[in-house]
Design an enzyme around this catalytic site. Structure first.
Site, PDB file in Angstrom:
ATOM      1  N   HIS A  17      20.105  15.160  31.768  1.00 20.84           N
ATOM      2  CA  HIS A  17      21.130  16.173  31.447  1.00 20.84           C
ATOM      3  C   HIS A  17      22.154  15.744  30.386  1.00 20.84           C
ATOM      4  CE1 HIS A  17      22.989  13.734  34.534  1.00 20.84           C
ATOM      5  NE2 HIS A  17      22.469  14.405  35.538  1.00 20.84           N
TER       6      HIS A  17
ATOM      7  N   HIS B 161      23.809  24.145  46.700  1.00 16.33           N
ATOM      8  CA  HIS B 161      24.921  23.848  47.602  1.00 16.33           C
ATOM      9  C   HIS B 161      25.241  25.098  48.409  1.00 16.33           C
ATOM     10  CE1 HIS B 161      25.863  19.875  46.166  1.00 16.33           C
ATOM     11  NE2 HIS B 161      25.869  20.296  44.919  1.00 16.33           N
TER      12      HIS B 161
ATOM     13  N   ARG C 287      16.883  18.445  48.537  1.00 13.90           N
ATOM     14  CA  ARG C 287      17.827  18.267  49.655  1.00 13.90           C
ATOM     15  C   ARG C 287      17.190  17.862  50.977  1.00 13.90           C
ATOM     16  NH1 ARG C 287      21.750  17.576  46.195  1.00 13.90           N
ATOM     17  NH2 ARG C 287      22.694  19.457  45.344  1.00 13.90           N
TER      18      ARG C 287
ATOM     19  N   ASP D  39      18.059  20.386  36.730  1.00 11.57           N
ATOM     20  CA  ASP D  39      19.035  19.753  37.636  1.00 11.57           C
ATOM     21  C   ASP D  39      19.402  20.726  38.757  1.00 11.57           C
ATOM     22  OD1 ASP D  39      20.736  17.989  38.847  1.00 11.57           O
ATOM     23  OD2 ASP D  39      22.253  17.991  37.279  1.00 11.57           O
TER      24      ASP D  39
ATOM     25  N   HIS E  20      13.631  17.374  37.066  1.00  5.09           N
ATOM     26  CA  HIS E  20      14.946  17.037  37.628  1.00  5.09           C
ATOM     27  C   HIS E  20      15.421  18.139  38.578  1.00  5.09           C
ATOM     28  CE1 HIS E  20      19.096  15.047  36.802  1.00  5.09           C
ATOM     29  NE2 HIS E  20      19.049  15.550  38.021  1.00  5.09           N
TER      30      HIS E  20
END
Lengths: 328, 432
Positions: B234, B311, B66, B307, B62
């Site tokens: 998750h 960003h 991007r 996960d 997971h």
């Protein structure tokens, strides 16, 4: 004493700090009673009011407070600023701080926005209301108003009625009241009254008459009309039927109960006009005291800034500013 | 090309092996795993693993790489650089790229980028619905031909129960698991952290545990109805752990994963409006953290997955309400998982099982083991080495970690993919 660089919330303030802020505010109240309502305390300093939400009362109150201390007050509202051009809060604040204000007064719809600025911008920040989080100057002016009528806050029972879930006024007031030793009762419908509030050492109650029984002070909260659309309530009318503070609902409160409201009021929704305009209402007194509270805070934070700058100058930071000072 | 890894302790959970062993790699494949001093012929390269753990390369089922579309956050190259530095030799990347990976062309593009990067193996996960809109099934069969290993609308919970039913049925034709992000969009609407006393105090809108619980309960019912393979991504709540435990006891084809941040941090990490503690699902209460650890311990939760959600700083240095969800995780996952070993939640082999053979089996991959004949995907780490996380030194293009400044124990020293060294700690330090 009060030695904090920023004023972000009531949370974390000690009882002594609160009492010091209140007595400082009380000492400033007299200035607004003078013929000439101005003292030179902050002459040559600039206070910027950065407001990302509509506000009449709080913005005007900060502006008058700054002006009565002889500071230059600049008002920036979201609609008029470069926010419309897509600038971030942080960039806007950094640009404003580059113009060397003595303090930044921030109102923002997002909880924690003033905290972000306090962390990343070099200027004292005053929280003028952030999202659903805190409205600490409102709590101070409310405490000042209660003290004016009741003397001590310790030992009083205070009911706060309405939309507790979304209210920054309620959060700041609960913190201030409990820190100063009052009993607090939160009254509202279960959709707007999270049970976790019990952890704050307050009572929660969904019945208005029971909630108002024996109280010394009632604070009504503004009900936002959009709550109905999000299914917190079936209708504004039904809210009023259960939670509007009417003379009848006040029957079980103490005879000399103080009636407070942070404004703006929805008459007939959270408060009946007979109560709002009645003999025990101190709603306009709250507004008057707001100026004194904000004068006190601007005084404490904006003069503290001068000392900080001098310290920085001594260790060689901001050398160009010291030079500019020498020329003056 | 022969490589000998000698002197280390081999832990290969797939073979229930945890013992001092030397490993011989030949032409990218594990040739032999033998007791020390068994007289392995001298290799072209010899790696001294004395005092170190030699394990199958870690598999993260997971991650968000991007690319395409958000290359300013991460690329397949920088994401796999982070992966191999964290000991991962294979990652499965989610479909919320731009364009969305909901068709074979995007799947192929991602695989080509991975081949060009030539570091960790990259296995795309295809979108469940076109455009992640939750309305129509994506071109799942076409993506299978291009190599997807699972299907997921991760980040966009599938609120249409009928669509979810059909997806489970349809994917069973390809034996594909569906990885589900369980959050009822109505209950979670506008929420930015766990609902509870902390959210109330900070004035932030909360997301109740029930938002996860109702969706997990629904999808378990659909797994029962369809026989489709359900993988709960998750897991964050004690209620979800209990439901999954019950589903497994019933023999349903349900698996689950937990992230290092959900078993390490509570909602208190949000204090001070720390946007690096904002993620979906949110960090929960201590009782939830204890429950997911118990789920790992008793096997209810099969997998640790990061996960990894890079960003840009500009998306995190904003008001908490407006900050992007997610944290990077590839470079801190192993030492955080080792904390579970130090706490006694999991044995070292069981911890490594959740990061190797378990995700490999769920995704149907031939990796995650050191069996002779298997591809030589290997991690070598020092389980005792202490180091301090410095966000700015992460290899990921984004630095949004809630663990900046943490002292962690356990450091990856070597990572090999198909018998090729793709990460070596000393070398990496020299370059810095």
């Amino acid at each position: 004493m009060f030695h904090r660089r920023h004023f972000l919330g009531i949370e974390g303030l000690t009882k002594d700090e609160l009492l010091f802020l209140l007595s400082t505010a009380e000492s400033f109240r007299e200035i607004s009673e003078r013929e000439v309502k101005k003292v030179p305390t902050l002459r040559g300093k600039t206070i910027i009011n950065l407001f990302y939400e509509p506000s009449t009362r709080t913005r005007t109150s900060f502006e008058i407070a700054a002006k009565r201390l002889s500071a230059d007050a600049i008002n920036i509202t979201a609609a008029a600023s470069s926010v419309a051009k897509g600038e971030t809060l942080l960039d806007t604040a950094r640009n404003l701080v580059a113009m060397r204000p003595a303090a930044l007064v921030v109102r923002h719809p997002c909880s924690g926005a003033p905290h972000l600025l306090a962390r990343l911008v070099d200027c004292p920040v005053i929280n003028a209301g952030d999202g659903m989080h805190e409205h600490p100057t409102q709590a101070l002016l409310d405490m000042m108003t209660i003290r004016a009528y009741k003397g001590e806050i310790a030992g009083l029972t205070v009911a706060i009625v309405g939309d507790l879930l979304h209210s920054r006024v309620a959060r700041s007031n609960v913190l201030a009241l409990t820190t100063l030793g009052a009993q607090v009762r939160l009254v509202g419908p279960p959709t707007l009254l999270p049970p976790e509030f019990r952890l704050w050492g307050v009572e929660v109650c969904t019945d208005l008459r029971r909630g108002l029984a024996g109280v010394d002070v009632v604070m009504a909260l503004r009900l936002q009309r959009e709550r109905q659309a999000r299914n917190f309530l079936p209708s504004i009318e039904e809210y009023a039927r259960h939670f509007c503070i009417t003379p009848d609902a006040l029957a079980a409160a103490k005879d000399d109960v103080l009636i407070m409201h942070p404004g703006p009021m929805n008459r007939g929704v959270e408060i009946d006009s007979q109560v709002a305009d009645g003999p025990y209402s101190v709603i306009l007194e709250q507004v008057t005291n707001g100026v004194a509270v904000r004068m006190a805070l601007l005084y404490l934070l904006a003069t503290q800034e001068r000392e900080a700058t001098e310290e920085q100058a001594e260790v060689g930071l901001h050398a160009p500013r010291r030079h500019a000072g020498a020329l003056a | 090309m022969k490589i000998v890894i000698y002197g280390g302790t081999v832990i290969d959970p797939a073979n229930d092996l945890a013992a001092p062993r030397d490993v011989l790699i030949e032409d990218g494949v594990i040739r032999a795993v033998v007791p020390p001093q068994s007289g392995l012929a001298t290799g072209d390269m010899r790696i001294d693993a004395s005092g170190l753990i030699v394990a199958p390369g870690l598999i993260d089922m997971h991650v968000h790489l991007r690319e395409p579309g958000y290359e300013y956050k991460e690329t397949v190259l920088t994401g796999t650089q982070a992966a191999v530095a964290g000991g991962f030799t294979a990652v499965a990347c989610m479909a919320n790229t731009n364009p969305v990976n909901d068709n074979g062309a995007v799947t192929r593009y991602i695989r080509e980028r991975a081949q060009a990067a030539n570091l960790a193996r990259v296995f795309p996960i295809g979108a469940l619905s076109k455009g992640l809109r939750g309305e129509e099934l994506a071109e799942i069969g076409e993506m299978v031909s291009e190599g997807i290993v699972a299907v997921s609308d991760d980040g966009c919970p599938v609120m249409d129960t009928h669509l979810m039913r059909r997806a489970l049925e349809y994917c069973s034709m390809f034996h594909l698991p569906i990885s589900v992000h369980e959050e009822d969009s109505y209950l979670a609407a506008g929420g930015v952290m766990n609902e509870g006393p902390t959210a109330l105090r900070l004035g932030l809108k909360g997301i109740p545990n029930a938002a996860e619980e109702v969706m997990v309960a629904r999808d378990i019912a659909l797994a029962r109805l369809t026989g489709g393979r359900l993988h709960i991504a998750h897991v964050s709540t004690k209620e979800a752990v209990a439901l999954i435990r019950q589903a497994k006891a019933e023999g349903l084809p349900v698996t689950a994963e937990v992230t290092p941040h959900h078993f390490t941090l509570t909602e208190s990490a949000v204090e001070g409006y720390n946007t690096n503690a904002k993620m979906a699902p949110p960090l929960r209460s201590l009782a939830d953290v204890e429950a997911v650890k118990e789920g790992l311990r008793d096997g209810t939760i099969d997998v640790i997955a990061t996960d990894h959600a890079p960003h840009h700083r500009d998306e995190k240095e904003v008001e908490f309400d407006q900050a992007a969800h997610g944290v990077v995780g590839l470079e801190t996952a192993l030492p955080l998982a080792l904390r579970l070993v130090h706490e006694g939640v999991l044995s070292l082999p069981d911890m490594l099982r959740t990061l190797t053979v378990n995700p490999a089996r769920i995704l149907g991959l031939p990796y995650g083991t050191l069996s002779p004949g298997a591809p030589a995907d290997i991690v070598i780490f020092d389980p005792h080495r202490r180091w301090t996380v410095e966000a700015r030194n992460l290899r990921s293009k984004s630095k949004n970690t809630p663990f900046d400044g943490w002292d962690l124990t356990g450091k990856v020293l070597w990572t090999l993919v198909q018998g090729r060294v793709v990460y070596a700690e000393e070398e990496a330090d020299r370059r810095r």
